[in-house]
Design a protein around this motif. Structure first.
Motif, PDB file in Angstrom:
ATOM      1  N   ARG A 147       2.189   0.419  -9.129  1.00  0.00           N
ATOM      2  CA  ARG A 147       0.860   1.112  -8.550  1.00  0.00           C
ATOM      3  C   ARG A 147       0.529  -0.048  -8.409  1.00  0.00           C
ATOM      4  O   ARG A 147      -0.205  -0.961  -7.859  1.00  0.00           O
ATOM      5  CB  ARG A 147       0.419   1.970  -9.280  1.00  0.00           C
ATOM      6  CG  ARG A 147      -0.981   2.059  -9.135  1.00  0.00           C
ATOM      7  CD  ARG A 147      -1.759   3.296  -9.774  1.00  0.00           C
ATOM      8  NE  ARG A 147      -3.139   3.413  -8.884  1.00  0.00           N
ATOM      9  CZ  ARG A 147      -3.796   4.439  -9.800  1.00  0.00           C
ATOM     10  NH1 ARG A 147      -3.773   5.575 -10.687  1.00  0.00           N
ATOM     11  NH2 ARG A 147      -4.996   4.560  -8.633  1.00  0.00           N
ATOM     12  N   ARG A 184      -4.353   2.053   1.975  1.00  0.00           N
ATOM     13  CA  ARG A 184      -3.906   2.310   0.552  1.00  0.00           C
ATOM     14  C   ARG A 184      -3.951   4.252  -0.178  1.00  0.00           C
ATOM     15  O   ARG A 184      -3.951   4.697   0.440  1.00  0.00           O
ATOM     16  CB  ARG A 184      -4.754   1.425  -0.229  1.00  0.00           C
ATOM     17  CG  ARG A 184      -4.189   1.981  -1.822  1.00  0.00           C
ATOM     18  CD  ARG A 184      -4.612   0.926  -2.454  1.00  0.00           C
ATOM     19  NE  ARG A 184      -6.738   0.925  -2.870  1.00  0.00           N
ATOM     20  CZ  ARG A 184      -7.398   0.425  -3.476  1.00  0.00           C
ATOM     21  NH1 ARG A 184      -6.588  -1.195  -3.678  1.00  0.00           N
ATOM     22  NH2 ARG A 184      -8.472   0.224  -3.208  1.00  0.00           N
ATOM     23  N   GLU A 185      -5.334   4.151   0.535  1.00  0.00           N
ATOM     24  CA  GLU A 185      -5.715   5.422   0.331  1.00  0.00           C
ATOM     25  C   GLU A 185      -5.791   6.492   1.013  1.00  0.00           C
ATOM     26  O   GLU A 185      -5.697   7.780   1.214  1.00  0.00           O
ATOM     27  CB  GLU A 185      -7.261   5.116   0.043  1.00  0.00           C
ATOM     28  CG  GLU A 185      -8.573   4.378  -0.796  1.00  0.00           C
ATOM     29  CD  GLU A 185      -7.793   4.862  -2.045  1.00  0.00           C
ATOM     30  OE1 GLU A 185      -7.089   5.572  -2.381  1.00  0.00           O
ATOM     31  OE2 GLU A 185      -8.280   3.875  -3.199  1.00  0.00           O
ATOM     32  N   GLY A 195      -0.351  -5.260  -1.477  1.00  0.00           N
ATOM     33  CA  GLY A 195      -1.135  -5.063  -1.043  1.00  0.00           C
ATOM     34  C   GLY A 195      -2.479  -5.572  -0.378  1.00  0.00           C
ATOM     35  O   GLY A 195      -3.351  -6.044   0.539  1.00  0.00           O
ATOM     36  N   GLN A 196      -3.835  -5.690  -1.711  1.00  0.00           N
ATOM     37  CA  GLN A 196      -5.154  -6.131  -1.871  1.00  0.00           C
ATOM     38  C   GLN A 196      -4.629  -8.231  -1.716  1.00  0.00           C
ATOM     39  O   GLN A 196      -5.362  -8.334  -0.429  1.00  0.00           O
ATOM     40  CB  GLN A 196      -5.658  -6.658  -3.326  1.00  0.00           C
ATOM     41  CG  GLN A 196      -5.757  -5.459  -3.608  1.00  0.00           C
ATOM     42  CD  GLN A 196      -6.457  -5.209  -4.813  1.00  0.00           C
ATOM     43  OE1 GLN A 196      -6.990  -6.699  -5.533  1.00  0.00           O
ATOM     44  NE2 GLN A 196      -7.441  -4.096  -4.914  1.00  0.00           N
ATOM     45  N   ASN A 237       0.720  -1.285   0.185  1.00  0.00           N
ATOM     46  CA  ASN A 237      -0.229  -0.110  -0.104  1.00  0.00           C
ATOM     47  C   ASN A 237       0.547   1.121   0.093  1.00  0.00           C
ATOM     48  O   ASN A 237       0.485   2.490  -0.447  1.00  0.00           O
ATOM     49  CB  ASN A 237      -0.937   0.174   0.939  1.00  0.00           C
ATOM     50  CG  ASN A 237      -2.066  -1.014   1.376  1.00  0.00           C
ATOM     51  OD1 ASN A 237      -2.829  -0.537  -0.120  1.00  0.00           O
ATOM     52  ND2 ASN A 237      -2.418  -1.774   1.432  1.00  0.00           N
ATOM     53  N   GLY A 281       2.143  -2.280  -6.097  1.00  0.00           N
ATOM     54  CA  GLY A 281       1.681  -2.167  -4.863  1.00  0.00           C
ATOM     55  C   GLY A 281       0.363  -2.699  -4.658  1.00  0.00           C
ATOM     56  O   GLY A 281      -0.017  -3.206  -3.689  1.00  0.00           O
ATOM     57  N   THR A 282      -1.023  -2.792  -6.024  1.00  0.00           N
ATOM     58  CA  THR A 282      -2.275  -2.925  -5.716  1.00  0.00           C
ATOM     59  C   THR A 282      -1.977  -5.001  -5.593  1.00  0.00           C
ATOM     60  O   THR A 282      -2.839  -5.329  -4.704  1.00  0.00           O
ATOM     61  CB  THR A 282      -3.364  -3.058  -7.033  1.00  0.00           C
ATOM     62  OG1 THR A 282      -2.355  -1.288  -7.273  1.00  0.00           O
ATOM     63  CG2 THR A 282      -4.334  -3.802  -6.800  1.00  0.00           C
ATOM     64  N   THR A 309      -8.014  -2.574   3.645  1.00  0.00           N
ATOM     65  CA  THR A 309      -7.041  -1.974   2.739  1.00  0.00           C
ATOM     66  C   THR A 309      -7.132  -0.843   2.108  1.00  0.00           C
ATOM     67  O   THR A 309      -6.250  -0.486   1.589  1.00  0.00           O
ATOM     68  CB  THR A 309      -7.549  -3.715   1.312  1.00  0.00           C
ATOM     69  OG1 THR A 309      -7.258  -4.621   1.761  1.00  0.00           O
ATOM     70  CG2 THR A 309      -6.497  -2.856   0.172  1.00  0.00           C
ATOM     71  N   TYR A 330       1.627   1.834  -3.362  1.00  0.00           N
ATOM     72  CA  TYR A 330       0.758   2.285  -4.385  1.00  0.00           C
ATOM     73  C   TYR A 330       0.583   3.210  -4.026  1.00  0.00           C
ATOM     74  O   TYR A 330       0.365   4.718  -5.374  1.00  0.00           O
ATOM     75  CB  TYR A 330      -0.865   1.254  -3.495  1.00  0.00           C
ATOM     76  CG  TYR A 330      -1.754   1.916  -5.065  1.00  0.00           C
ATOM     77  CD1 TYR A 330      -1.646   1.724  -5.402  1.00  0.00           C
ATOM     78  CD2 TYR A 330      -2.456   2.833  -4.634  1.00  0.00           C
ATOM     79  CE1 TYR A 330      -3.417   1.408  -6.689  1.00  0.00           C
ATOM     80  CE2 TYR A 330      -3.648   3.390  -4.518  1.00  0.00           C
ATOM     81  CZ  TYR A 330      -4.319   2.825  -5.843  1.00  0.00           C
ATOM     82  OH  TYR A 330      -5.217   3.135  -6.424  1.00  0.00           O
ATOM     83  N   ALA A 331       0.786   3.847  -2.357  1.00  0.00           N
ATOM     84  CA  ALA A 331       0.408   5.813  -2.520  1.00  0.00           C
ATOM     85  C   ALA A 331       1.750   6.168  -2.423  1.00  0.00           C
ATOM     86  O   ALA A 331       1.473   7.847  -3.601  1.00  0.00           O
ATOM     87  CB  ALA A 331       0.594   6.181  -0.809  1.00  0.00           C
ATOM     88  N   THR A 355      -2.120   8.097   0.351  1.00  0.00           N
ATOM     89  CA  THR A 355      -1.740   8.204  -0.596  1.00  0.00           C
ATOM     90  C   THR A 355      -2.864   9.741  -0.156  1.00  0.00           C
ATOM     91  O   THR A 355      -1.790   9.913  -1.203  1.00  0.00           O
ATOM     92  CB  THR A 355      -3.603   7.524  -1.241  1.00  0.00           C
ATOM     93  OG1 THR A 355      -3.146   6.521  -2.089  1.00  0.00           O
ATOM     94  CG2 THR A 355      -3.198   8.498  -2.635  1.00  0.00           C
TER      95      THR A 355
END
Length: 583
Positions: free
Chosen positions: A77, A147-148, A84-85, A34, A80-81, A143, A37-38, A151
């Protein structure tokens, strides 16, 4: 008595997350994923400055650089996805497995009163629907939060670095967003508890209608069951729509507040004192970062319904996990007892009842003696025999086995001394052999299992089965008749070969001819064993060494069949009113 306060949302959620500790490596990989991804999302916004500069100064070097930058950012990205997932899902499913097995293991050691207070449908719902709600709170919600959330942190950091004045203005509406989220969270949890209760009602009503389908059809109960199921499903629908409406209102409000913040930025960018000499590329990168933040902010605020569902479900699950198991404080564990039972001034009342169900019971049963308990329905016969294996704890007096209080025995040691056959036979969706050699009896060899079946006169139908002892008998023995099911239960008790035998209407489901064969087998197995027999049939009672007549929770008469008839008391009245068939 001091009231115990309910745990807060955070305390419950923190306890739930503690189940992730054994899987810290997978959780760490999810966090790293994550973060990647961020970082990629922040890099996409920051890259806008480079893109503008490249457009203003086109060159072969810039073309190659931009191409590599786009591929690199999206590759980061994607990596990271995946990390993370997948790994947070791995952790989440492991938590679900741990919780589900913990609840099931706990149900196996809870006292009988717990089952008196909870329907099987609601208990099944805890392990299915409620635990799945926990899954959302520990997988999807975590998640999105990681992740968000990361971000948002990355984008805000970039915006502060670019222009801290504009950034402070942008986050000025954060307290309003917090109020909206707080209000929605409280409502989500309240509604989630109602939804879980309604799901328990749905499972309960459905399981009753399915298991009792013959009674439903023969008595024309289809319409009644349809109405009952419709009502509980309608309650679930109503609460689910309330949940949906709360989410549908709160998410657009948060989006609107974010949009207002972005609009304020665009308006203020035209003020020279705020812009402070920012280049066009920096302005575009800044506004891209602010616009990019709208999606993660929306998603972070929208997961509160999942978290509150999970918290409410976890609270309900933890209530079961925290239930006090049946007391097992004894340490006496003999190999095999003689079987002398004594009840001294024993009293019993069910929880929350003011009056005793059993009153001052005094009786001594020598080892190897057979005792029949007779009396009208509700006189306390089944309750009395339930005290011996400690399905219920007596509230007064003392019960001893071989002169040792039964509370001094370990539960396992005490129950190993007792074989039980009840009127409501319990069989499992397994083979005939597995149902006879159930639990600790599974160590018996096939010859011993077959011998027990023969003594119970069960081979006459077992050998006609397609696969004999290996035939599957369906849910609770649905493939068998009532008499056949009863014989398997008796075979199970015979195989256990315990010094104490409890027969609670053990021959009630048998026809006269089958009962005669079973009674002969029981006469053999009762030899040398202490036997408590609850029966209404005279043929089962009259051969007992002693008959205890119960009325209103008391033993009112005691003696042999002929002696009690001569006395002309309660037993004679029961006999004359036809509690049993003629001998």
């Amino acid at each position: 008595m001091t009231a115990v306060s309910e745990p807060s949302n955070w305390q419950t959620y923190k306890r739930l997350l503690s189940y992730a500790k054994p899987f810290w490596l997978a959780f760490s990989l999810a966090v790293i994923g994550n973060m990647i991804y961020a970082g990629a999302s922040t890099a996409m916004a920051a890259a806008m400055e480079v893109v503008i500069a490249a457009i203003e100064n086109p060159s072969d070097r810039n073309r190659i650089f931009l191409t590599a930058l786009i591929i690199g950012v999206f590759a980061m990205r994607g990596l990271g996805t995946f990390l993370g997932q997948y790994f947070i899902q791995y952790v989440g499913r492991q938590i679900i497995h741990a919780l589900r097995t913990q609840v099931f293991d706990q149900l196996l050691v809870l006292p009988s009163r717990f089952y008196d207070d909870h329907s099987s449908g609601h208990l099944v719902s805890k392990m299915t629907f409620n635990v799945e709600q926990v899954a959302d709170a520990t997988t999807n919600a975590v998640t999105i939060l990681l992740r968000e959330g990361l971000t948002i942190v990355g984008l805000l950091s970039f915006m502060f670095y670019t222009n801290w004045k504009l950034t402070l203005i942008f986050i000025g509406l954060a307290p309003l967003i917090g109020l909206v989220v707080s209000f929605a969270s409280k409502r989500f949890r309240k509604i989630s508890l109602r939804i879980q209760n309604s799901m328990g009602d749905i499972t309960h009503v459905a399981s009753e209608a399915i298991s009792g389908y013959r009674v439903v059809r023969i008595f024309g109960g289809e319409r009644y069951e349809q109405d009952r199921f419709y009502d509980v499903s309608q309650r679930n629908l109503k609460q689910s729509l309330k949940m949906a409406s709360t989410k549908a209102i709160s998410v657009p409000i948060v989006q609107l507040l974010v949009a207002v913040s972005i609009a304020a930025l665009v308006w203020l960018m035209l003020a020279p004192e705020i812009r402070n000499g920012m280049t066009t590329g920096e302005l575009v990168a800044f506004i891209t970062a602010a616009s990019t933040m709208a999606k993660p902010v929306r998603q972070v605020t929208s997961i509160h319904d999942q978290i509150q569902k999970g918290v409410a479900a976890a609270y309900d699950v933890f209530q079961t996990v925290d239930e006090v198991p049946e007391p097992d404080g004894g340490d006496h564990a003999p190999g095999r007892v003689e079987g002398q039972i004594a009840l001294n001034h024993v009293c019993f009342r069910y929880r929350d009842q003011l009056d005793d169900v059993l009153h001052d019971i005094n009786v001594t049963i020598p080892a190897g003696q057979s005792v029949a308990l007779v009396g009208r329905s509700g006189s306390g016969k089944s309750t009395l025999v339930s005290l011996l294996p400690r399905f219920y704890e007596y509230t007064g007096g003392e019960i001893t086995l071989d002169d040792v209080p039964i509370r001094d025995y370990t539960l396992r040691a005490l129950r190993d001394q007792i074989a039980l056959v009840t009127q409501n036979v319990v069989l499992f969706n397994d083979t005939i052999a597995a149902n006879i050699a159930y639990g600790t009896l599974s160590q018996n060899d096939p010859d011993a299992i077959r011998n027990a079946a023969a003594k119970a006169h069960a081979l006459e139908f077992i050998d006609r089965m397609p696969e004999g002892m290996d035939t599957l008998i369906g849910d609770n023995g649905v493939m068998l008749s009532g008499g056949q099911r009863q014989r398997l239960a008796i075979a199970r008790a015979l195989l256990k070969d315990a010094p104490i035998l409890i027969l609670d209407e053990a021959t009630s489901a048998l026809d006269t001819e089958s009962e005669r064969h079973i009674q002969e087998a029981l006469n053999v197995v009762m030899e040398g064993r202490t036997t408590l027999v609850i029966a209404h049939r005279l043929s089962t009672i009259e051969k007992a060494d002693r008959i205890l007549v119960m009325d209103g929770g008391r033993i009112v008469e005691s003696g042999r069949h002929s002696e009690l008839l001569e006395a002309g008391g309660v037993y004679t009245q029961l006999h004359q009113t036809g509690f049993g068939e003629p001998a």
